[in-house]
Design a protein around this motif. Structure first.
Motif, short mmCIF file in Angstrom:
data_model
loop_
_atom_site.label_atom_id
_atom_site.label_comp_id
_atom_site.label_asym_id
_atom_site.label_seq_id
_atom_site.Cartn_x
_atom_site.Cartn_y
_atom_site.Cartn_z
N ASP A 167 0.82 -1.21 0.00
CA ASP A 167 0.00 0.00 0.00
C ASP A 167 0.86 1.26 0.00
OD1 ASP A 167 -2.43 -1.47 0.10
OD2 ASP A 167 -2.13 -1.79 2.25
N ILE A 168 2.16 1.08 -0.20
CA ILE A 168 3.08 2.22 -0.26
C ILE A 168 2.95 2.88 -1.63
CG2 ILE A 168 5.48 2.95 -0.12
CD1 ILE A 168 6.02 0.40 1.53
N VAL A 169 2.83 4.18 -1.64
CA VAL A 169 2.79 4.91 -2.91
C VAL A 169 3.95 5.91 -2.91
CG1 VAL A 169 0.31 4.67 -3.22
CG2 VAL A 169 1.20 6.62 -1.94
N PRO A 170 4.50 6.22 -4.08
CA PRO A 170 5.58 7.21 -4.13
C PRO A 170 5.09 8.56 -3.62
CG PRO A 170 5.42 6.00 -6.20
CD PRO A 170 4.21 5.65 -5.40
N ASN A 171 5.89 9.17 -2.75
CA ASN A 171 5.56 10.51 -2.28
C ASN A 171 6.85 11.23 -1.89
OD1 ASN A 171 6.19 9.98 0.59
ND2 ASN A 171 4.35 8.70 0.54
N ALA A 172 6.69 12.46 -1.44
CA ALA A 172 7.87 13.28 -1.15
C ALA A 172 8.61 12.84 0.10
CB ALA A 172 7.44 14.74 -1.01
N LEU A 173 7.95 12.03 0.95
CA LEU A 173 8.56 11.68 2.23
C LEU A 173 9.35 10.38 2.18
CD1 LEU A 173 5.59 12.56 4.64
CD2 LEU A 173 7.61 13.94 4.09
N THR A 174 9.08 9.52 1.22
CA THR A 174 9.76 8.24 1.18
C THR A 174 10.03 7.84 -0.27
OG1 THR A 174 9.58 5.88 1.69
CG2 THR A 174 7.53 7.05 1.27
N ASN A 175 11.11 7.11 -0.48
CA ASN A 175 11.40 6.61 -1.83
C ASN A 175 11.09 5.13 -1.96
OD1 ASN A 175 13.42 5.53 -0.25
ND2 ASN A 175 15.07 5.94 -1.71
N PHE A 176 10.43 4.53 -0.96
CA PHE A 176 10.13 3.11 -1.03
C PHE A 176 9.29 2.79 -2.26
CE2 PHE A 176 10.17 3.17 3.90
CZ PHE A 176 11.55 3.17 3.90
N GLY A 177 8.25 3.61 -2.49
CA GLY A 177 7.38 3.36 -3.64
C GLY A 177 8.14 3.45 -4.95
N SER A 178 9.01 4.44 -5.06
CA SER A 178 9.80 4.59 -6.29
C SER A 178 10.75 3.42 -6.49
CB SER A 178 10.59 5.90 -6.23
OG SER A 178 9.73 7.01 -6.13
N LEU A 179 11.33 2.93 -5.39
CA LEU A 179 12.23 1.78 -5.50
C LEU A 179 11.50 0.56 -6.02
CD1 LEU A 179 14.30 2.04 -2.18
CD2 LEU A 179 15.21 2.14 -4.51
N MET A 180 10.27 0.35 -5.57
CA MET A 180 9.51 -0.81 -6.03
C MET A 180 9.10 -0.63 -7.49
SD MET A 180 7.23 -1.99 -2.75
CE MET A 180 6.71 -0.34 -2.28
N GLN A 181 8.76 0.59 -7.86
CA GLN A 181 8.43 0.84 -9.26
C GLN A 181 9.60 0.54 -10.18
OE1 GLN A 181 7.01 4.89 -9.50
NE2 GLN A 181 4.87 4.25 -9.46
N SER A 182 10.80 0.83 -9.69
CA SER A 182 11.99 0.66 -10.53
C SER A 182 12.28 -0.80 -10.85
CB SER A 182 13.20 1.29 -9.85
OG SER A 182 13.59 0.56 -8.70
N THR A 183 11.71 -1.73 -10.07
CA THR A 183 11.95 -3.15 -10.33
C THR A 183 11.17 -3.65 -11.54
OG1 THR A 183 10.12 -3.89 -8.90
CG2 THR A 183 12.27 -3.53 -7.86
N GLY A 184 10.11 -2.94 -11.91
CA GLY A 184 9.29 -3.38 -13.03
C GLY A 184 8.34 -4.51 -12.68
#
Length: 485
Positions: free
Chosen positions: A200-217
């Motif tokens: 349920d993590i979404v990319p936002n300004a406070l965390t890069n967890f969501g972006s990291l998961m997106q980068s895996t494809g």
């Protein structure tokens, strides 16, 4: 204490049922590396500082084997096993801890862990990430990795202690722990070859967890529906926590009824004190303390007005124990004695409330939505007997009874958000039953009831053949209320 000393005396049960003494070096796997090749100095867990109570340091709060009050390490492990079992082959669940919230400037609110993260780990610290990966077809085939802050004596001098990587393994049963500061490089490796990520993590300004998961494809799906199906049915330990919270909260509210009150704020403060003084962690939510017509505002929480002696006061309050909450509403006369009109309206709501509580049994096969419809019918019938007219027309009933009769309750006051009220209630569902009537100053309604508000609410656990009322110590019969003074 040196940074990252191993915990030698804390006996734990791993998710695989192995009982052993935790002596692993930090940031190593508890399962694959039992520390045979490391020379360490044994230190009693009672001599160390953790980011939350553990049995060795807080035996007055936690029993042996418990991670949080009433909930054992084994139960947390079983929850993770059930979640992993619901994932697809090689599926991964990723959960982030809650962020610290600031009130203003450097002043922060008391920290409260994100509820799903808490439910699956029992770990109460910020700056943490939990990874649960399914590794096989059987219940219990999973790996649990916990990213968290490593011990840092200099930082802890300012902020207080936190648990560190060693405790993540030795106390909280992670298979592996890792430094949250290295998540950028380690998280993509952990997610490699996963079939799907549930989060349920979404990319936002406070965390890069969501972006990291997106980068895996790797494709992602919401995690909340899977966790909701687990959280909605309470275990005996969860019910015991909620019953304890309900018992103490109910006694506090009954005690408040015994006393005369002149101001809403004084009654509010008394309840906050009574919950904490009696062993609860404090109030579960900001209470409603609404005198007179202010009770018609469903979530009135200003609690700043004077109380008129000829009016009623509507109190919606409850305490928390072991992170499990209770939700209670009672309405009583400020003077201690109901007027005839107050008594009539109160008894009408009470009759419907008792009827709806009796429907909270698995054998009835009803949902909260169906119980709500029964409440609407019951209130309409009772109000008609009191002289209310034309309740089948227009929005009359929506005006008098504008909210649902109940909601789920557990770790949150409105528990398992997104879990439907159309689901047939089963054993272990915990809900509130709270019919209410709020009469505005409106010519459609009898004059002597205008400005009155009555809501009566109990927290109830569904059983097979009868409901378990978790909040029965809060008196609600007219004679009992009046007898208190």
């Amino acid at each position: 204490m040196t940074a990252e000393q191993p915990v030698a005396a804390h006996t734990i049960h791993t998710p695989r049922g192995v009982v052993w003494k935790g002596e692993c070096p930090l940031a190593h796997s508890a399962r694959t590396n039992p520390c045979r090749n490391y020379s360490t100095t044994s230190v009693s867990a009672a001599e160390l500082e953790f980011g939350q109570p553990v049995h060795e340091t807080h035996p007055h709060i936690l029993k042996a084997g418990e991670i949080t009050q009433g909930i054992t390490a084994q139960e947390y492990a079983d929850r993770r096993a059930k979640l992993a079992f619901s994932l697809p082959a090689d599926g991964v669940a990723v959960l982030a801890a809650a962020d610290l919230k600031y009130r203003s400037g450097a002043v922060f609110f008391p920290y409260r862990q994100e509820s799903n993260f808490l439910y699956l780990t029992g770990f109460l610290e910020q700056d943490s990430l939990a990874i649960i990966r399914k590794t096989g077809p059987s219940l219990g085939d999973y790996d649990f990795t916990l990213f968290c802050r490593p011990k840092d004596p200099r930082a802890e001098q300012w902020s207080g202690p936190w648990s560190g990587l060693g405790a993540a393994v030795d106390v909280f049963n992670a298979d592996e722990s890792a430094d949250i500061n290295k998540v950028n490089s380690l998280l993509p490796q952990l997610l490699r070859n996963a079939s799907k990520i549930h989060t349920d993590i979404v990319p936002n300004a406070l965390t890069n967890f969501g972006s990291l998961m997106q980068s895996t494809g790797i494709s992602t799906s919401p995690l909340q529906p899977l966790v909701n199906s687990l959280r909605a049915i309470k275990s005996p330990a969860e019910v015991a926590n909620m019953r304890h919270a309900g018992q103490i909260s109910g006694r506090a509210i009954t005690s408040a009824m015994r006393r005369p009150w002149s101001y809403e704020k004084d009654l509010h403060n008394y309840l906050d004190y009574a919950f904490t003084q009696s062993g609860l962690s404090g109030p579960a939510y900001v209470p409603v303390v609404a005198g007179g017509a202010r009770g018609c505002m469903i979530h009135y929480v200003h609690n700043t007005r004077a109380l008129e002696q000829d009016s009623t006061v509507l109190v919606d309050a409850g305490g928390e124990y072991g992170f499990y909450v209770t939700d209670i509403t009672r309405t009583w006369p400020v003077s201690g004695k109901f007027t005839p009109a107050q008594r009539d309206l109160y008894q009408a709501v009470l009759k419907v409330q008792r009827q709806c509580v009796s429907l909270c049994r698995a054998s009835a096969g009803l949902s909260l939505d169906e119980i709500h419809r029964a409440a609407e019918t019951g209130l309409r019938d009772q109000l008609t007997l009191l002289g209310f007219e034309n309740l089948h027309k227009g929005d009359a009933m929506d005006t008098l009874f504008p909210h649902h009769v109940g909601h789920y309750v557990g770790l949150d006051v409105h528990d398992v958000p997104g879990y439907g009220r159309s689901v047939a209630l089963k054993k272990g569902h915990c809900v509130t039953i709270e019919p209410g009537v709020y009469v505005p100053d409106d010519d459609r309604f009898p004059k002597h009831f205008r400005g009155m508000a009555v809501r009566i609410e109990d927290s109830v656990c569904v059983d097979d053949t009868a409901p378990l009322i978790l909040t029965t110590e809060a008196v609600k019969e007219v004679d009992d209320i009046e007898a208190l003074r």
